[in-house]
Design a protein around this motif. Structure first.
Motif, PDB file in Angstrom:
ATOM      1  N   GLN A  24       0.874  -1.174   0.000  1.00  0.00           N
ATOM      2  CA  GLN A  24       0.000   0.000   0.000  1.00  0.00           C
ATOM      3  C   GLN A  24       0.910   1.222   0.000  1.00  0.00           C
ATOM      4  O   GLN A  24       1.662   1.459   0.955  1.00  0.00           O
ATOM      5  CB  GLN A  24      -0.889  -0.007   1.240  1.00  0.00           C
ATOM      6  N   THR A  29       1.136   9.097  -5.433  1.00  0.00           N
ATOM      7  CA  THR A  29       0.466   8.096  -6.255  1.00  0.00           C
ATOM      8  C   THR A  29       1.235   6.793  -6.100  1.00  0.00           C
ATOM      9  O   THR A  29       2.431   6.808  -5.774  1.00  0.00           O
ATOM     10  CB  THR A  29       0.453   8.479  -7.749  1.00  0.00           C
ATOM     11  N   LYS A  56      -4.375  -2.454  -9.372  1.00  0.00           N
ATOM     12  CA  LYS A  56      -5.551  -2.206  -8.529  1.00  0.00           C
ATOM     13  C   LYS A  56      -5.228  -1.380  -7.280  1.00  0.00           C
ATOM     14  O   LYS A  56      -5.547  -1.758  -6.160  1.00  0.00           O
ATOM     15  CB  LYS A  56      -6.220  -3.520  -8.125  1.00  0.00           C
ATOM     16  N   ASN A  57      -4.562  -0.259  -7.472  1.00  0.00           N
ATOM     17  CA  ASN A  57      -4.234   0.696  -6.403  1.00  0.00           C
ATOM     18  C   ASN A  57      -3.232   0.202  -5.364  1.00  0.00           C
ATOM     19  O   ASN A  57      -3.065   0.822  -4.324  1.00  0.00           O
ATOM     20  CB  ASN A  57      -5.494   1.208  -5.702  1.00  0.00           C
TER      21      ASN A  57
END
Length: 168
Positions: A24, A29, A56-57
C-alpha cells in the motif's frame, strides 16, 4: 532537522507463489513507489527492488532475496521507507512528514489558528490540511492556492488565507 528516512508504504500481503508483495503506497500516487531501486525496512536494512508495478491501487513488488510465499509472508505488516536523498522534489512541494505539527497562521484573521495534524490525500481534487485548532476542534483547509500562501520550513509555519465561514 528533517528525517532522512521517510515512510513510503506498508506491505499488506503477498501475490502469487514467487514471493511478490502487495504494498500500500503512502506516496502521492502508487506509481511514485515504483521509481525506487532501493527501499529500506528500517534505517539500517536496505532492500533491492527487482520489479514494481501498480495493480488495482497497490504496488506489486518483488524484492531481491524474497522468492517464496513463506519469505514474503514474514514481511507482511512491515513499513517500507525511502531515503529523502533519493527523491527530487519540485521546488513547490514538501514531504508531508516534514510539516506535521507546523503552526498554521491564517492571514485573513491575522493569527495562529492551530497546527497541522494531518494532510488528507484521499480527495481526488486536492489535498486537505487537517488542522488541530487552538480551541480543540478540527479545521480543514484545502492545500492549494489561493488558500495556501507559503510554507516556511525554517520557522515551522504554514501560512494560509481562509475565506469567511471556513474556520469560524
Amino acid at each position: 532537522m528533517p528525517k532522512k528516512f521517510l515512510e513510503a508504504g506498508k506491505i499488506v500481503g503477498t501475490h502469487g507463489i514467487r514471493g511478490d508483495l502487495k504494498v500500500q503506497s503512502w506516496c502521492d500516487t502508487p506509481e511514485v513507489l515504483c521509481d525506487f531501486d532501493t527501499l529500506y525496512l528500517d534505517e539500517k536494512t536496505p532492500v533491492e527492488v527487482k520489479s514494481a508495478q501498480v495493480h488495482k491501487n497497490v504496488v506489486l513488488m518483488h524484492l531481491k532475496g524474497v522468492d517464496t510465499v513463506e519469505t514474503a509472508e514474514k514481511l507482511r505488516g512491515k513499513i517500507l521507507h525511502l531515503d529523502r536523498d533519493d527523491v527530487d522534489l519540485p521546488e513547490d512541494l514538501v514531504f508531508i512528514q516534514d510539516i506535521l505539527t507546523f503552526k498554521v497562521y491564517d492571514l485573513r484573521v491575522d493569527r495562529v489558528i492551530g497546527h497541522i495534524r494531518d494532510v488528507l490525500t484521499s480527495n481526488p481534487a486536492h489535498d486537505m490540511y487537517e488542522i488541530a485548532g487552538e480551541d480543540g476542534r478540527l479545521i480543514y483547509i484545502p492545500a492549494i492556492k489561493p488558500f495556501l500562501k507559503e510554507i516556511d520550513m525554517d520557522a515551522g509555519i504554514v501560512y494560509v488565507e481562509s475565506i469567511e465561514g471556513l474556520i469560524e
